[in-house]
Design an enzyme around this catalytic site. Structure first.
Site, PDB file in Angstrom:
ATOM      1  N   GLN A  34       5.578  12.266 -12.176  1.00  0.00           N
ATOM      2  CA  GLN A  34       5.687  13.184 -13.319  1.00  0.00           C
ATOM      3  C   GLN A  34       6.810  12.659 -14.207  1.00  0.00           C
ATOM      4  OE1 GLN A  34       5.313  17.521 -12.022  1.00  0.00           O
ATOM      5  NE2 GLN A  34       5.542  16.535 -10.039  1.00  0.00           N
ATOM      6  N   LYS A  37     -11.063   3.401 -15.693  1.00  0.00           N
ATOM      7  CA  LYS A  37     -11.494   4.603 -14.973  1.00  0.00           C
ATOM      8  C   LYS A  37     -11.041   5.856 -15.693  1.00  0.00           C
ATOM      9  CE  LYS A  37      -7.788   6.023 -12.110  1.00  0.00           C
ATOM     10  NZ  LYS A  37      -6.568   5.360 -12.048  1.00  0.00           N
ATOM     11  N   GLY A  42      -7.843   7.008  -3.026  1.00  0.00           N
ATOM     12  CA  GLY A  42      -9.107   7.242  -3.730  1.00  0.00           C
ATOM     13  C   GLY A  42      -9.358   6.184  -4.786  1.00  0.00           C
ATOM     14  N   THR A  43      -8.359   5.952  -5.630  1.00  0.00           N
ATOM     15  CA  THR A  43      -8.495   4.974  -6.717  1.00  0.00           C
ATOM     16  C   THR A  43      -8.802   3.592  -6.172  1.00  0.00           C
ATOM     17  OG1 THR A  43      -6.925   6.203  -8.077  1.00  0.00           O
ATOM     18  CG2 THR A  43      -7.268   3.900  -8.658  1.00  0.00           C
ATOM     19  N   ASP A  67      -1.602   6.328  -2.641  1.00  0.00           N
ATOM     20  CA  ASP A  67      -1.338   7.646  -2.061  1.00  0.00           C
ATOM     21  C   ASP A  67      -2.543   8.091  -1.226  1.00  0.00           C
ATOM     22  OD1 ASP A  67      -0.668  10.213  -1.400  1.00  0.00           O
ATOM     23  OD2 ASP A  67      -0.194  10.878  -3.420  1.00  0.00           O
ATOM     24  N   ASP A 119      19.044  27.471  10.748  1.00  0.00           N
ATOM     25  CA  ASP A 119      18.099  27.899   9.708  1.00  0.00           C
ATOM     26  C   ASP A 119      17.541  26.718   8.909  1.00  0.00           C
ATOM     27  OD1 ASP A 119      20.264  27.121   8.255  1.00  0.00           O
ATOM     28  OD2 ASP A 119      20.422  28.924   7.027  1.00  0.00           O
TER      29      ASP A 119
END
Length: 318
Positions: free
Chosen positions: A103, A199, A232-233, A229, A43
């Site tokens: 976070q 930004k 984009g930045t 990640d 499982d």
């Protein structure tokens, strides 16, 4: 150092997130990787079996909590529990890349602080020390009530560029305000000025470039970040630098998360090369021509030896 480490009380184990890095670290130290098997019940539950005695040993477990993050965290927690119940003297968790670190505070109402939650889980499971590299925010060290050695990727990345950029007019660029300290550390090592990209980010993983603070015209720009990640930045930043007169743009980061459209964005961007470390294992399809991979194994191997021999680790930060 001879290539065989003689103290039998030092054991190094690897789980599934980055076995190649673990092998390399074991080679740096001069030990064989410990024998353990990670299997699954039908499982999907994780079963771990440690196949040698570790009673009274200093055990180091190497596991980045990279994608699939939840699997790798669960493997690590179950391994810690197994080690604790097998009477390890110390359980030292080596997390080259610490996931869930983004976070790290409540930026909005009703948000979790996952970086603290993961710290609690690791401690509750039974770890006695953490060794990690370039936490997304250095304050995360304070989420732990056990010793934590926070190693830096900047010296490794700086060394690479020091040899490559001899005699060139360079500027170190932080892609946002949060990374200025990191950029300054690299700038000090390379004796170069810094620039900052101001930004605004309307929502997570969506970046929008505004202004460039600092002189970049006619210079070779080196963008530095801790994590790339979706890219984009960094790609928006690179394109903005070229549009504003930078000669060429190199980028670097410690943790190549590179998820979703990252590789495609990097391929199509103005970035000449992207220098990363192997804290996260790169799949074959991510090994494109623009990406240069440097190893953190010598740094982590040396840190493990120093912790085991109760020597100072802080000298590794210089």
């Amino acid at each position: 150092m001879s290539n065989q480490y003689l103290d039998p009380n030092l054991k190094v184990f690897s789980l599934n997130s980055n076995p190649e890095l673990a092998e390399e670290i074991a080679k740096v130290i001069g030990v064989e990787l410990g024998k353990c098997s990670v299997s699954r019940f039908s499982d999907g539950e994780i079963q771990i079996n440690i196949e040698e005695s570790i009673r009274g040993c200093d055990v180091f477990v190497i596991q980045s909590t990279s994608s699939p993050v939840n699997e790798h965290i669960m493997e690590l927690l179950i391994m810690i529990d197994a080690l604790k119940r097998a009477s390890a003297k110390t359980i030292n968790i080596v997390i080259p890349y610490y996931g869930y670190a983004r976070q790290d505070r409540k930026a909005r109402a009703r948000e979790p602080i996952t970086a603290k939650l993961v710290a609690n889980l690791l401690e509750t499971a039974g770890s006695t020390r953490v060794i990690t590299l370039d936490l997304h925010a250095p304050q995360i060290q304070g989420f732990f009530d056990i010793p934590i050695d926070h190693l830096m990727g900047v010296p490794i990345l700086s060394e690479y560029f020091k040899n490559r950029m001899l005699g060139r007019d360079i500027v170190i660029v932080s892609p946002d305000h949060g990374g200025v300290t990191r950029a300054r550390k690299m700038a000090e090592r390379l004796k170069a000025p810094i620039a900052i990209i101001d930004k605004r980010r309307p929502k997570p993983n969506v970046a929008e470039v505004m202004n460039i603070v600092g002189h970049i015209e006619g210079k070779v720009a080196i963008l530095i970040d801790d994590i790339i990640d979706t890219a984009g930045t960094i790609t928006l930043a690179a394109n903005a630098l070229v549009e504003n007169g930078a000669l060429e743009v190199h980028a670097c980061c410690t943790h190549p998360v590179l998820s979703g459209p990252a590789i495609e964005r990097i391929e199509q961007s103005k970035i000449k090369e992207l220098v990363v470390t192997n804290t996260i294992a790169l799949e074959d399809e991510k090994r494109i021509g623009k990406i240069v991979e440097l190893s953190v194994a010598p740094l982590i191997g040396e840190a493990i030896i120093r912790v085991h021999e109760e020597q100072s680790v802080s000298t590794l930060f210089d």
